[in-house]
Design a protein around this motif. Structure first.
Motif, PDB file in Angstrom:
ATOM      1  N   GLY A  77      11.668   2.909  -5.881  1.00  0.00           N
ATOM      2  CA  GLY A  77      11.314   1.495  -5.913  1.00  0.00           C
ATOM      3  C   GLY A  77      10.522   1.038  -4.708  1.00  0.00           C
ATOM      4  N   ARG A  78      10.400   1.919  -3.705  1.00  0.00           N
ATOM      5  CA  ARG A  78       9.556   1.576  -2.546  1.00  0.00           C
ATOM      6  C   ARG A  78       8.090   1.522  -2.932  1.00  0.00           C
ATOM      7  N   THR A  79       7.726   2.177  -4.030  1.00  0.00           N
ATOM      8  CA  THR A  79       6.349   2.151  -4.506  1.00  0.00           C
ATOM      9  C   THR A  79       6.289   1.389  -5.827  1.00  0.00           C
ATOM     10  N   GLY A  80       5.095   1.025  -6.248  1.00  0.00           N
ATOM     11  CA  GLY A  80       4.939   0.299  -7.502  1.00  0.00           C
ATOM     12  C   GLY A  80       5.568  -1.074  -7.476  1.00  0.00           C
ATOM     13  N   ARG A  81       5.545  -1.739  -6.319  1.00  0.00           N
ATOM     14  CA  ARG A  81       6.210  -3.034  -6.174  1.00  0.00           C
ATOM     15  C   ARG A  81       5.321  -4.166  -6.661  1.00  0.00           C
ATOM     16  N   VAL A  82       5.922  -5.114  -7.386  1.00  0.00           N
ATOM     17  CA  VAL A  82       5.266  -6.332  -7.874  1.00  0.00           C
ATOM     18  C   VAL A  82       3.901  -6.012  -8.488  1.00  0.00           C
ATOM     19  N   GLY A  83       3.913  -5.166  -9.503  1.00  0.00           N
ATOM     20  CA  GLY A  83       2.692  -4.895 -10.243  1.00  0.00           C
ATOM     21  C   GLY A  83       1.840  -3.773  -9.705  1.00  0.00           C
ATOM     22  N   GLY A  84       2.203  -3.199  -8.549  1.00  0.00           N
ATOM     23  CA  GLY A  84       1.407  -2.115  -7.986  1.00  0.00           C
ATOM     24  C   GLY A  84       1.653  -0.806  -8.711  1.00  0.00           C
ATOM     25  N   GLU A  85       0.857   0.194  -8.385  1.00  0.00           N
ATOM     26  CA  GLU A  85       1.004   1.513  -8.986  1.00  0.00           C
ATOM     27  C   GLU A  85       1.463   2.503  -7.930  1.00  0.00           C
ATOM     28  N   GLY A  86       2.093   3.575  -8.362  1.00  0.00           N
ATOM     29  CA  GLY A  86       2.562   4.568  -7.416  1.00  0.00           C
ATOM     30  C   GLY A  86       2.969   5.849  -8.101  1.00  0.00           C
ATOM     31  N   THR A  87       3.261   6.857  -7.271  1.00  0.00           N
ATOM     32  CA  THR A  87       3.689   8.164  -7.755  1.00  0.00           C
ATOM     33  C   THR A  87       4.964   8.564  -7.039  1.00  0.00           C
ATOM     34  N   ALA A  88       5.928   9.080  -7.787  1.00  0.00           N
ATOM     35  CA  ALA A  88       7.182   9.584  -7.225  1.00  0.00           C
ATOM     36  C   ALA A  88       7.330  11.049  -7.623  1.00  0.00           C
ATOM     37  N   ILE A  89       7.420  11.939  -6.621  1.00  0.00           N
ATOM     38  CA  ILE A  89       7.504  13.376  -6.868  1.00  0.00           C
ATOM     39  C   ILE A  89       8.811  13.898  -6.290  1.00  0.00           C
ATOM     40  N   SER A  90       9.594  14.611  -7.108  1.00  0.00           N
ATOM     41  CA  SER A  90      10.859  15.190  -6.666  1.00  0.00           C
ATOM     42  C   SER A  90      10.742  16.708  -6.655  1.00  0.00           C
ATOM     43  N   LEU A  91      11.170  17.340  -5.548  1.00  0.00           N
ATOM     44  CA  LEU A  91      11.127  18.797  -5.409  1.00  0.00           C
ATOM     45  C   LEU A  91      12.494  19.353  -5.793  1.00  0.00           C
ATOM     46  N   ILE A  92      12.532  20.220  -6.823  1.00  0.00           N
ATOM     47  CA  ILE A  92      13.805  20.628  -7.439  1.00  0.00           C
ATOM     48  C   ILE A  92      14.042  22.134  -7.300  1.00  0.00           C
ATOM     49  N   PRO A  93      14.978  22.555  -6.444  1.00  0.00           N
ATOM     50  CA  PRO A  93      15.401  23.962  -6.431  1.00  0.00           C
ATOM     51  C   PRO A  93      16.382  24.221  -7.568  1.00  0.00           C
ATOM     52  N   ALA A  94      16.746  25.466  -7.757  1.00  0.00           N
ATOM     53  CA  ALA A  94      17.617  25.827  -8.887  1.00  0.00           C
ATOM     54  C   ALA A  94      18.961  25.104  -8.827  1.00  0.00           C
ATOM     55  N   HIS A  95      19.537  24.973  -7.614  1.00  0.00           N
ATOM     56  CA  HIS A  95      20.876  24.392  -7.524  1.00  0.00           C
ATOM     57  C   HIS A  95      20.866  22.867  -7.706  1.00  0.00           C
ATOM     58  N   GLU A  96      19.685  22.245  -7.765  1.00  0.00           N
ATOM     59  CA  GLU A  96      19.614  20.799  -7.988  1.00  0.00           C
ATOM     60  C   GLU A  96      19.074  20.454  -9.383  1.00  0.00           C
ATOM     61  N   TRP A  97      18.845  21.478 -10.202  1.00  0.00           N
ATOM     62  CA  TRP A  97      18.291  21.209 -11.536  1.00  0.00           C
ATOM     63  C   TRP A  97      19.247  20.349 -12.371  1.00  0.00           C
ATOM     64  N   ASN A  98      20.510  20.687 -12.386  1.00  0.00           N
ATOM     65  CA  ASN A  98      21.464  19.927 -13.193  1.00  0.00           C
ATOM     66  C   ASN A  98      21.625  18.497 -12.679  1.00  0.00           C
ATOM     67  N   LEU A  99      21.527  18.304 -11.357  1.00  0.00           N
ATOM     68  CA  LEU A  99      21.574  16.962 -10.789  1.00  0.00           C
ATOM     69  C   LEU A  99      20.383  16.149 -11.271  1.00  0.00           C
ATOM     70  N   GLY A 109       0.791  -1.226   0.000  1.00  0.00           N
ATOM     71  CA  GLY A 109       0.000   0.000   0.000  1.00  0.00           C
ATOM     72  C   GLY A 109       0.818   1.267   0.000  1.00  0.00           C
ATOM     73  N   LEU A 110       2.138   1.165  -0.087  1.00  0.00           N
ATOM     74  CA  LEU A 110       2.978   2.365  -0.137  1.00  0.00           C
ATOM     75  C   LEU A 110       2.956   2.874  -1.584  1.00  0.00           C
ATOM     76  N   ASP A 111       2.216   3.933  -1.827  1.00  0.00           N
ATOM     77  CA  ASP A 111       1.992   4.368  -3.203  1.00  0.00           C
ATOM     78  C   ASP A 111       2.415   5.797  -3.498  1.00  0.00           C
ATOM     79  N   LEU A 112       3.101   6.460  -2.538  1.00  0.00           N
ATOM     80  CA  LEU A 112       3.583   7.817  -2.782  1.00  0.00           C
ATOM     81  C   LEU A 112       4.987   7.979  -2.201  1.00  0.00           C
ATOM     82  N   VAL A 113       5.916   8.398  -3.049  1.00  0.00           N
ATOM     83  CA  VAL A 113       7.284   8.717  -2.620  1.00  0.00           C
ATOM     84  C   VAL A 113       7.561  10.167  -2.995  1.00  0.00           C
ATOM     85  N   ILE A 114       8.062  10.943  -2.025  1.00  0.00           N
ATOM     86  CA  ILE A 114       8.426  12.335  -2.275  1.00  0.00           C
ATOM     87  C   ILE A 114       9.902  12.508  -1.968  1.00  0.00           C
ATOM     88  N   ASN A 115      10.660  12.991  -2.944  1.00  0.00           N
ATOM     89  CA  ASN A 115      12.069  13.318  -2.728  1.00  0.00           C
ATOM     90  C   ASN A 115      12.160  14.768  -2.289  1.00  0.00           C
TER      91      ASN A 115
END
Length: 453
Positions: free
Chosen positions: A334-356, A313-319
């Motif tokens: 990979g903590r979400t969407g395991r063995v056929g499940g669905e999930g959402t991964a959202i990453s929060l990006i400031p200017a200094h992490e855009w290139n990363l 039931g872990l279906d949301l990951v936020i970086n």
């Protein structure tokens, strides 16, 4: 092969699988189990959540059942990078071996050392542990590996990342040479992993089921640009209030940030647990148990949890912070969407992490979905100009300045030294050559210096 019965597993294991409502093997299980049953050493690379644990546990348990040896020391050793992952592996062993007499013990840090030593003296067939604590028991004379038949290195790439390479090699060297070794990882691990594999495996079968680029297609990957840490915190609060999810994990890069964010998010209506390496073992176990049973829906964690969480039931990951490499990104989401499940991964990006972020996106050969939360729209919406690789392109002014600075800082041509006389006026002629007589210079007459006395 469509069922576990087709894999010729022991009937007691098939019975346990049926009761657990696990009927069809995953691709990694179909590929690895027959090779392991044939006695081959294996090096298997398969993505997180693909069913790797059962892929090595089932043939291991089958071998122990087929060749019973009741009066021996430990017959199988499973090494893992974190306590949480070791605990989950123990639970899977107990579930799959429920109709057998096979016993397993956990040997990790944070638990009573003397109790662990007493349990090991009972000669359990399987030991599951982390390298550091096992080395401590080895030095105390509690760990006996002379009868070992199977050595499993699970999440081996992560163990090397965490600095366990020497401990792993030391433990492997103490095992009998005729043992079977199974090495599983989610990424290739680079040269360090190649060296370990070369030292611990004998003529292995190499099974590459997935690469880090083969992420689960059911995971929706998004990025949201942010201005600063305060803006990030407001966005996380908004996402937890408006996203549809059962359970969520928020990853930070530091323990301090995890503690701070946990305090910011915790409200009377929202229970939040924080998990990182400085937490006491009881607190870490409580956090995982509460997340699994639904008592807590949100976990704030550092990367110590990226390899140790398997929660239904872990279906949301936020970086909250962007991970420092593509491999770590893969393990986090990979903590979400395991063995056929669905999930959402959202990453929060400031200017200094855009290139990363762009580097990770390029490494995975994937394009993340760009998302704007209108209610909390920030000033930074991404670079004005992008290079072909997705990174921010610098302005022409900056480039010209760098170019000019480079020229100024470069080697200057050598100039001839100019004497002050040269600078002041025209060059003067040389002084007259003294008169000579017959090739000898004219001797100047000196004045009489007086008497020596």
């Amino acid at each position: 092969m469509s069922t576990f019965a087709d894999l010729n597993l022991h009937e007691r294991l098939v019975r346990a699988l049926t009761e657990l409502e696990i009927t069809e093997p995953t691709p990694v299980q179909s590929a690895a189990i027959p090779e392991a049953l044939a006695g081959h050493d294996l090096r298997v690379i398969a993505r997180t959540g693909s069913g790797k644990t059962a892929a090595f546990l089932l043939p291991l348990l089958h071998g122990l059942l087929q060749h019973s040896r009741p009066r021996t020391d430990t017959r199988a050793l499973i090494l893992l990078p974190t306590r949480e992952l070791a605990q989950q592996t123990l639970k899977q062993v107990e579930a799959l071996a429920r109709y057998t007499f096979i016993k397993a013990e956990l040997v990790t840090g944070g638990e009573d050392f003397k109790v662990q030593a007493a349990n090991m003296r009972r000669n359990p067939e399987i030991l599951i542990g982390t390298p550091g604590r096992l080395i401590e028991h080895l030095e105390a004379g509690n760990l006996m590996l002379g009868d070992l038949e199977v050595l499993v290195l699970d999440e081996s790439d992560r163990m090397l990342d965490m600095g366990f390479s020497e401990d792993v090699m030391r433990l492997a060297a103490l095992c009998p040479e005729e043992r079977q070794t199974l090495l599983f990882s989610a990424t290739r691990g680079g040269n360090a992993m190649d060296r370990v594999a070369q030292n611990v495996l004998r003529e292995p079968k190499f099974l590459l089921l997935d690469t880090v680029r083969d992420l689960n297609e059911s995971i929706r990957q998004q990025i949201i640009t942010v201005d600063d840490v305060a803006h990030k915190e407001r966005l996380v609060q908004w996402l937890l209030a408006h996203e549809t999810y059962d359970k969520a994990v928020i990853f930070t890069n530091t323990r301090e940030q995890a503690d701070r964010l946990g305090g910011v998010l915790r409200t009377p209506s929202l229970k939040v647990f924080v998990l990182h390496g400085e937490k006491d073992q009881k607190d870490r176990k409580l956090a995982m148990d509460r997340l699994k049973d639904g008592g807590v829906r949100v976990l704030v964690a550092t990367d110590v949890a990226a390899r140790g969480i398997h929660v239904d039931g872990l279906d949301l990951v936020i970086n909250f912070d962007m991970p420092r490499s593509g491999d770590e990104y893969v393990h986090r989401i990979g903590r979400t969407g395991r063995v056929g499940g669905e999930g959402t991964a959202i990453s929060l990006i400031p200017a200094h992490e855009w290139n990363l972020m762009a580097s990770i996106q390029r490494y995975l050969r994937q394009n993340f979905e760009f998302r704007i939360v209108e209610e909390l729209k920030g000033k930074f919406l991404g670079p004005k100009k992008l290079k072909g690789n997705g990174k921010a392109a610098g302005s022409k002014k900056k480039k010209l300045k760098k170019k000019t600075d480079g020229k100024k800082g470069g080697k200057k041509p050598l100039k001839k030294k100019v004497s002050p006389k040269k600078a002041d006026g025209p060059r003067k002629s040389r002084p007259d050559v003294p008169d000579t007589k017959g090739g000898f210079a004219t001797v100047k007459k000196r004045k009489n210096p007086g008497s020596i006395d």
